[in-house]
Design a protein around this motif. Structure first.
Motif: not given
Ligand SMILES: NC(=O)c1ccc[n+]([C@@H]2O[C@H](COP(=O)([O-])OP(=O)(O)OC[C@H]3O[C@@H](n4cnc5c(N)ncnc54)[C@H](OP(=O)(O)O)[C@@H]3O)[C@@H](O)[C@H]2O)c1
Length: 236
Positions: A62-88
Motif C-alpha cells: 500500500s505504501e508503494s501505491v501511496e507513493r504512486l498516487a502522490k507522484f500522479i497528484g504532483k507531477d501528472i495531474g489527471t489520468i484518463d485510463v487506468l489499466i489494472n493488469n498486474a496479476g499472476s
C-alpha cells in the motif's frame, strides 16, 4: 485515436501490460508504465517509442501505491485510463476434475493470489480514483480472465479463478457507483496469450491479447460494467 490520453498501466514491464503500454504509447498516448522492479521497468520503457514515464509500483504494498498516487497528484495531474493488469497464477496447474483433492491450492496461495489479483487492483483503483479525468471520458480497465466467469466456472486453479471473479465484482460495484458519470469501468479477458503466465502453448499472440484494451482506449465504445474479449461481450 480519439484524443491523446494519459494511461496508467500496472505490471507493465512484460507480457500483456508491456504490449498494451507499447501499442498505446506508439499510437500517441502518454503512458505511465509501472513495474515493481526499477531496472526491469526502465528497460521496458527503453524498448518503447513514444512518451513513456516509468514509476515504481508494487500493487501489493500500500505504501508503494501511496507513493504512486502522490507522484500522479504532483507531477501528472489527471489520468484518463487506468489499466489494472498486474496479476499472476500461483495455483498448481490442474485442469481436470479431482474430487479426491478439489481445493488443491493452500490458503497461503489463496491469500497471495487475492492480494495481487484483487486487493492490489482495489487499492490502486481507490488511490488513483481522485485523479481520474472528471471533465471528459475516462476508463478503468480490469484485466480479468474467462477463468473467473461464473457462468462457465471450471475445475482447478481455484485461487486464480476466484480472484478474477472478485475483480469482475469490482468492475460491477464501481460501475454502479459511477452510473451517472463519464467514468467507464469494464473487465477484459485477453484470451489465452503467450506470456510467462500463459506459457508457450497458448493460442494467442500479445497483439491479439491487447486488442480489447486498445479498442476501449482508442475507440471509446459506450460500454459500462461489461466483460469484453476483443470487441465482443462475454457473460460474467
Ligand atoms: N496470459 C494469459 O493467457 C492471460 C489470460 C487471461 C488473463 N490474463 C491476465 O493478464 C494479466 C497479465 O498477465 P500476463 O500473461 O501478461 O502475465 P506475465 O507475463 O506473467 O506478467 C505479469 C506482470 O505482472 C507483474 N506483477 C507481478 N506481481 C506484481 C506486483 N506485486 N506488483 C506489480 N506488478 C506485479 C509482473 O512483474 P514482474 O516481472 O516483476 O514479476 C509482470 O509485469 C494478468 O492479470 C493475468 O491474470 C492473462
Amino acid at each position: 485515436m480519439n484524443r491523446r490520453k494519459t494511461v496508467l498501466i500496472t505490471g507493465a514491464n512484460r507480457g500483456i501490460g508491456f504490449e498494451a503500454a507499447k501499442e498505446l504509447a506508439e499510437s500517441g498516448h502518454r503512458v505511465i508504465l509501472t513495474a515493481r522492479n526499477k531496472e526491469k521497468g526502465i528497460k521496458a520503457c527503453e524498448n518503447i517509442k513514444g512518451e513513456v514515464i516509468f514509476h515504481l509500483l508494487d500493487v501489493t504494498q500500500s505504501e508503494s501505491v501511496e507513493r504512486l498516487a502522490k507522484f500522479i497528484g504532483k507531477d501528472i495531474g489527471t489520468i484518463d485510463v487506468l489499466i489494472n493488469n498486474a496479476g499472476s497464477m500461483f495455483d498448481p496447474r490442474r485442469f481436470e476434475a479431482n474430487p479426491a483433492n478439489p481445493l488443491d491450492s493452500s490458503v497461503a496461495i489463496l491469500n497471495q493470489t487475492l492480494q495481487l489479483n484483487f486487493v492490489g487492483a482495489y487499492d490502486v483503483t481507490k488511490q488513483i480514483l481522485p485523479f481520474m479525468n472528471k471533465k471528459e471520458r475516462a476508463d478503468i480497465i480490469n484485466v480479468s480472465s474467462g477463468m473467473g466467469a461464473l457462468h462457465e466456472m471450471g475445475v482447478g486453479t481455484p485461487a486464480y479463478r476466484i480472484s478474477k471473479t472478485a475483480l469482475n465484482a469490482l468492475t460491477k460495484v464501481l460501475t454502479a457507483e459511477f452510473e451517472n458519470t463519464d467514468l467507464h469501468i469494464n473487465s477484459i479477458c485477453p484470451g489465452w496469450v503467450r506470456t510467462d503466465l500463459g506459457g508457450v502453448g497458448a493460442t494467442r499472440s500479445l497483439e491479439e491479447g491487447v486488442m480489447g484494451i486498445v479498442w476501449i482506449v482508442n475507440e471509446e465504445p459506450e460500454l459500462r460494467g461489461q466483460f469484453i474479449r476483443d470487441k465482443e461481450q462475454l457473460d460474467f
